[in-house]
Design an enzyme around this catalytic site. Sequence first.
Site, PDB file in Angstrom:
ATOM      1  N   LYS A  52      24.285  37.609  35.971  1.00 59.49           N
ATOM      2  CA  LYS A  52      24.217  38.285  37.273  1.00 59.49           C
ATOM      3  C   LYS A  52      22.820  38.877  37.486  1.00 59.49           C
ATOM      4  O   LYS A  52      22.217  38.732  38.550  1.00 59.49           O
ATOM      5  CB  LYS A  52      25.281  39.393  37.355  1.00 59.49           C
ATOM      6  CG  LYS A  52      26.699  38.843  37.530  1.00 59.49           C
ATOM      7  CD  LYS A  52      27.780  39.899  37.348  1.00 59.49           C
ATOM      8  CE  LYS A  52      29.161  39.254  37.354  1.00 59.49           C
ATOM      9  NZ  LYS A  52      30.260  40.185  37.036  1.00 59.49           N
ATOM     10  N   GLN A  96      31.216  46.215  35.037  1.00 61.80           N
ATOM     11  CA  GLN A  96      31.777  45.002  34.444  1.00 61.80           C
ATOM     12  C   GLN A  96      33.111  45.314  33.750  1.00 61.80           C
ATOM     13  O   GLN A  96      33.200  46.243  32.949  1.00 61.80           O
ATOM     14  CB  GLN A  96      30.772  44.409  33.439  1.00 61.80           C
ATOM     15  CG  GLN A  96      31.184  43.091  32.841  1.00 61.80           C
ATOM     16  CD  GLN A  96      31.206  41.936  33.852  1.00 61.80           C
ATOM     17  OE1 GLN A  96      30.350  41.844  34.716  1.00 61.80           O
ATOM     18  NE2 GLN A  96      32.203  41.081  33.733  1.00 61.80           N
ATOM     19  N   ASP A 119      31.856  44.472  44.447  1.00 62.01           N
ATOM     20  CA  ASP A 119      32.934  43.678  43.848  1.00 62.01           C
ATOM     21  C   ASP A 119      34.161  43.629  44.766  1.00 62.01           C
ATOM     22  O   ASP A 119      35.058  42.810  44.559  1.00 62.01           O
ATOM     23  CB  ASP A 119      33.353  44.281  42.496  1.00 62.01           C
ATOM     24  CG  ASP A 119      32.732  43.555  41.309  1.00 62.01           C
ATOM     25  OD1 ASP A 119      32.360  42.375  41.468  1.00 62.01           O
ATOM     26  OD2 ASP A 119      32.630  44.171  40.230  1.00 62.01           O
TER      27      ASP A 119
END
Length: 294
Positions: A52, A96, A119
């Site tokens: 990412k 994460q 997200d």
Amino acid sequence: MKILDGRKISNDIKAEIKAEVDKMKERGEKVPHLAAIIVGNDGASLTYVGSKVRSCERVGFESTLIQMPSTTSELELLKKIEELNQNDDIDGFIVQLPLPDQIDTQEVIMAVHPDKDVDGFHPTNFGKMALDMSTFIPATPFGILELLERYQVETQGKHTVVIGRSHIVGRPMSILMGRKGFPGNSTVTLTHSRTKNISQITTQADIIISALGVPGFLKAEMVKDDVVIIDVGITRVADDSKEKGYYITGDVDFENVSKKASYITPVPGGVGPMTIAMLLKNTLLARERHRSRK
Ligand code: NAP
């Protein structure tokens, strides 16, 4: 059979994003800034976060990686999240998953400010998604929609079967495929580990989105001819003959199912790369929203 090439489409999307960022730079504007928090040393999570961050660099975004030890308490993580919420330089950030056992994932998801939640996991954003309002759509479902759209795969009036009901893939995917519009307008069946006679359901599907994480689960006898297959599964299978000591595989018996499918995503090279591209797209959106609030 046609491959839904996530690697190619994700590269196209990254090139489009980079072109936008180049224009921002020419205008002397601040570029999008994505931060990522990782807690602990889980190999797969480190790999995902690493790619990412590298993708941010490729498109010209600023990126910040915050690594916290596996012993981090929930309070310490919540404090770090609040710092990022308040940091005006950062447009969006992710935490994460999975997190170590001592940390309540729901508390963490709730702590991320919805305007920075690239997200799309915060209940405010999830609710907006379910109500067809403009918001951050979780990156993996967003990537699947984008693949279907760019390959012009017909979804209207089709029977879409989703396997798996996780909050990050299966559940949102089932909502999105049933929404009005394209891709959408499908009749959706959401299946999970308590579903009985799953083969009876999958053999009636025009589109199957498989997100359970069981290698080779979906076999040729479980699908009908011309089915569209989206394989979300990513499982590392130990293999000493490989340099890394494992190989990556999906939920679908690709060799046999692909012979019956009209479209299919490979693993790797299908949904995985799309997820990262759509995270970048959400960060671009976060930066636009951030600027419009100033
Ligand atoms: P998850 O939280 O691991 O949940 C798995 C889901 O599959 C659950 O809803 C479970 O049912 C269901 N399930 C398990 N065994 C089943 C069976 N035999 N029959 C039917 N349903 C079954 O799911 P996830 O986080 O969405 O991950 C799923 C897979 O996608 C994993 O391999 C993950 O690595 C991969 N993934 C890939 C990406 C990407 O970028 N490509 C992104 C995210 C995840 P219950 O709810 O009843 O337990």
